[in-house]
Design a protein around this motif. Structure first.
Motif, short mmCIF file in Angstrom:
data_model
loop_
_atom_site.label_atom_id
_atom_site.label_comp_id
_atom_site.label_asym_id
_atom_site.label_seq_id
_atom_site.Cartn_x
_atom_site.Cartn_y
_atom_site.Cartn_z
N ASP A 202 0.63 -1.11 -0.59
CA ASP A 202 -0.06 0.05 0.05
C ASP A 202 1.10 1.01 0.07
OD1 ASP A 202 -2.14 -1.27 0.11
OD2 ASP A 202 -2.91 -1.36 2.54
N ASP A 203 2.29 0.95 1.04
CA ASP A 203 3.34 2.60 0.84
C ASP A 203 3.07 2.53 0.06
OD1 ASP A 203 2.33 2.44 3.55
OD2 ASP A 203 4.50 1.06 3.54
N TYR A 204 3.63 1.59 -1.59
CA TYR A 204 3.98 2.00 -3.04
C TYR A 204 3.16 2.51 -3.72
CZ TYR A 204 8.75 -0.87 -1.98
OH TYR A 204 10.30 -1.07 -1.16
N VAL A 205 2.22 1.93 -3.44
CA VAL A 205 0.97 2.37 -4.14
C VAL A 205 0.32 3.75 -4.01
CG1 VAL A 205 -2.06 2.58 -4.60
CG2 VAL A 205 -0.73 0.41 -3.98
N GLU A 206 0.66 4.62 -3.04
CA GLU A 206 0.41 5.47 -2.79
C GLU A 206 0.91 6.24 -2.70
OE1 GLU A 206 -2.05 8.98 -1.04
OE2 GLU A 206 -2.74 7.24 -0.64
N TRP A 311 22.25 4.01 -7.68
CA TRP A 311 21.04 3.06 -7.58
C TRP A 311 21.26 3.10 -6.06
CZ3 TRP A 311 17.74 1.90 -10.56
CH2 TRP A 311 17.46 1.82 -12.16
N GLY A 312 20.02 2.31 -5.43
CA GLY A 312 20.28 2.42 -3.29
C GLY A 312 19.38 0.66 -3.88
N PHE A 313 18.99 -0.12 -2.51
CA PHE A 313 18.74 -1.43 -2.46
C PHE A 313 18.05 -1.65 -1.32
CE2 PHE A 313 19.39 -5.95 -2.07
CZ PHE A 313 18.48 -5.93 -2.60
N ILE A 314 17.22 -1.72 -1.11
CA ILE A 314 16.19 -1.71 0.03
C ILE A 314 15.72 -3.29 0.22
CG2 ILE A 314 15.74 0.58 0.36
CD1 ILE A 314 13.38 0.29 -0.59
N THR A 315 14.77 -3.87 1.62
CA THR A 315 14.63 -4.88 1.45
C THR A 315 13.03 -5.02 0.61
OG1 THR A 315 15.58 -5.34 3.41
CG2 THR A 315 13.80 -6.53 3.41
N PRO A 316 12.06 -5.81 0.26
CA PRO A 316 11.02 -5.89 0.25
C PRO A 316 9.76 -5.93 1.19
CG PRO A 316 12.06 -7.40 -1.41
CD PRO A 316 12.83 -7.35 -0.17
N PRO A 317 8.71 -5.58 0.41
CA PRO A 317 8.15 -5.89 1.81
C PRO A 317 7.42 -6.61 2.25
CG PRO A 317 6.73 -3.81 0.16
CD PRO A 317 8.33 -5.08 -0.38
N GLY A 318 7.63 -7.38 3.68
CA GLY A 318 7.82 -8.86 3.63
C GLY A 318 8.27 -9.78 4.10
N GLY A 319 9.70 -9.12 3.69
CA GLY A 319 11.17 -9.45 3.99
C GLY A 319 11.99 -10.41 2.52
N GLY A 320 11.10 -10.44 1.49
CA GLY A 320 12.13 -10.86 0.86
C GLY A 320 11.34 -11.55 -0.31
N PHE A 321 12.23 -12.13 -1.55
CA PHE A 321 12.13 -12.44 -2.36
C PHE A 321 13.10 -13.65 -3.44
CE2 PHE A 321 12.61 -9.27 -4.25
CZ PHE A 321 13.09 -9.47 -5.89
N SER A 322 12.32 -15.11 -3.74
CA SER A 322 13.09 -15.76 -4.97
C SER A 322 12.21 -15.75 -6.23
CB SER A 322 13.85 -16.87 -4.33
OG SER A 322 14.34 -17.67 -5.17
#
Length: 452
Positions: A202-206, A311-322
């Motif tokens: 929701d933060d990304y949408v907003e 560029w910067g780099f951050i953790t996605p919502p929820g913790g991460g993905f593969s």
């Protein structure tokens, strides 16, 4: 498994295979080899590697063949012959967009498969469940499953619970973002501040509303990119469970997220894996990309090579993905006398400290060999490309986050992937998430009538 003979086993009857429409392969080695097949030999790394003489095996000898696309294995396994000097690996190049079809056609016609085959993530479930691969977590191979990062296990397990291939690359990742655009629209380019700001979808949408209002910049490069970034976050269920489509809790919320971004005019026109998409990295018009380790090495840096600190780099919502990955399997129909050599090669590259070091040196991508994570191999260092961030260390953090999951593979993943590509075009045109999702399910059920 030094020197012992493998027992002969009867090859199980192969399933007849129908022709499948192949989409562009996506994974940790996206380069496109030339159309002709050609054999190439391993070349040593440019950097000298000191080898403990006690680890060198001169007893095993012979030649094996691996079908590959690009030079992923040639470079990643470049140190193999320092440890096994008498095993010659012949790499036969197959165009990536023809690779799976060549396997299926060879199986259907009774042709000769190589000693080692590559299995990309989208087709993993189908090939793993065709009963054409050796079981590796049993005699005589005895894969040490405890040495594999847990996130890798569902990616290489068939519906019988057998491990029939081993994935080489840890495809865990986060989100890369354009620091200049982040500063412009969100008031900060600091990774810690960005993570605090973007905790949920929701933060990304907003925040996408602000970007969309510019009329020139985009939150994601395309609807395809938004799907690639968000769908792997919903990995608790496979796409198919017990003969039923189980996508309501993964694909549908992803579509709903994309629908909101489209409404905010926050997705770009750069369709994933097209020439225009490759140019988008250097366009300075896209804020976020999904960024597994392989994506940084193979996509971002080659297509935006002159950027420093952008560029910067951050953790996605929820913790991460593969997302993505290449695994290696041994066909049951391969030459019996070569199966021990093939396993020696696969096991060294994917499940040894020496293989992990060789692969990381070539690709800046970790393997899934768990003991290597207890060493300083992946300590990383400040990366000027990412404004001095230690992205390797961040990926290690994400890899060990309990919320980071990998979706189990199924026989139908490639069918769903092909149908999803069409659904992306509907979403792009403003079709609602509910309608696009209904179309997706209908198309998948039409192509796979045995599902419900």
């Amino acid at each position: 498994m030094h020197g012992g003979k493998f027992m002969r086993r009867k090859v199980v009857s192969l399933l007849l295979v129908t022709t499948i429409v192949m989409g562009t392969m996506v994974g940790c080695s996206p380069s496109k080899p030339k159309k002709e097949e050609k054999a190439v030999q391993t070349e040593g790394n440019t950097e000298a590697t000191e080898v403990d003489p006690s680890l060198v095996n001169t007893e095993l000898s012979g030649e094996i063949t691996q079908w590959v696309w690009g030079d992923y294995e040639i470079r990643g396994a470049a140190d193999f012959n320092k440890y096994y000097p008498n095993i010659k690996v012949n790499y036969v190049s197959i165009p990536s967009d023809e690779y799976e079809q060549k396997i299926l056609t060879t199986v259907a016609t009774g042709g000769e498969l190589p000693d080692v085959i590559n299995i990309e993530s989208a087709a993993r479930g189908q090939i793993s469940n065709m009963d054409i691969l050796e079981r590796l977590d049993a005699e005589p191979y005895n894969l040490k499953v405890d040495d594999m990062l847990p996130i890798g296990i569902p990616l290489v397990t068939n519906t019988k619970g057998e491990i029939v291939s081993v994935q080489v690359d840890n495809c865990v990742g986060g989100y890369a973002y354009d620091r200049n655009l982040a500063k412009k629209y969100f008031g900060t380019d600091d990774p810690e501040e960005m993570e605090k700001m973007f905790q949920t979808l929701d933060d990304y949408v907003e925040k996408s509303k602000i970007v969309g209002e510019s009329g020139e910049d985009y939150m994601f490069a395309s609807v395809d990119d938004a799907y690639s970034a968000v769908s792997p976050l919903f990995a608790d269920e496979a796409f198919v469970t017990d003969g039923k489509l189980t996508m309501d809790n993964s694909v549908l919320p992803t579509y709903e997220f994309i629908e909101k971004l489209v409404a905010n005019k926050a997705v770009g026109p750069y369709v994933e894996w097209t020439p225009a998409w490759y140019t988008s990295f250097a366009s300075n018009h896209v804020v976020f990309y999904q960024a597994p380790a392989w994506f940084i090495s193979f996509m971002m840096k080659p297509n935006d090579p002159d950027s420093v600190g952008k560029w910067g780099f951050i953790t996605p919502p929820g913790g991460g993905f593969s997302n993505g990955g290449t695994s290696y399997g041994i066909p049951k129909g391969a030459k019996e006398e070569n199966k021990e050599l093939a396993w020696t090669y696969i096991n060294w590259l994917t499940m040894s400290q020496e293989g992990a070091e060789s692969f990381y040196k070539a690709h800046a991508t970790p393997t899934l060999y768990a003991p290597a994570y207890d060493t300083d191999l992946y300590a990383g260092e400040p990366d000027p490309y990412f404004g001095g961030q230690n992205v390797t260390a961040k990926i290690m953090e994400i890899s060990q986050n309990v919320n980071t999951k990998a979706r189990p593979v199924t026989t139908y993943d490639l069918t769903i992937k092909d149908s999803n590509a069409q659904s992306m075009r509907y979403l792009e045109l403003g079709v609602s998430a509910a309608e696009a999702y209904a179309r997706l399910k209908a198309e998948v059920l039409d192509m796979a009538p045995d599902l419900s």
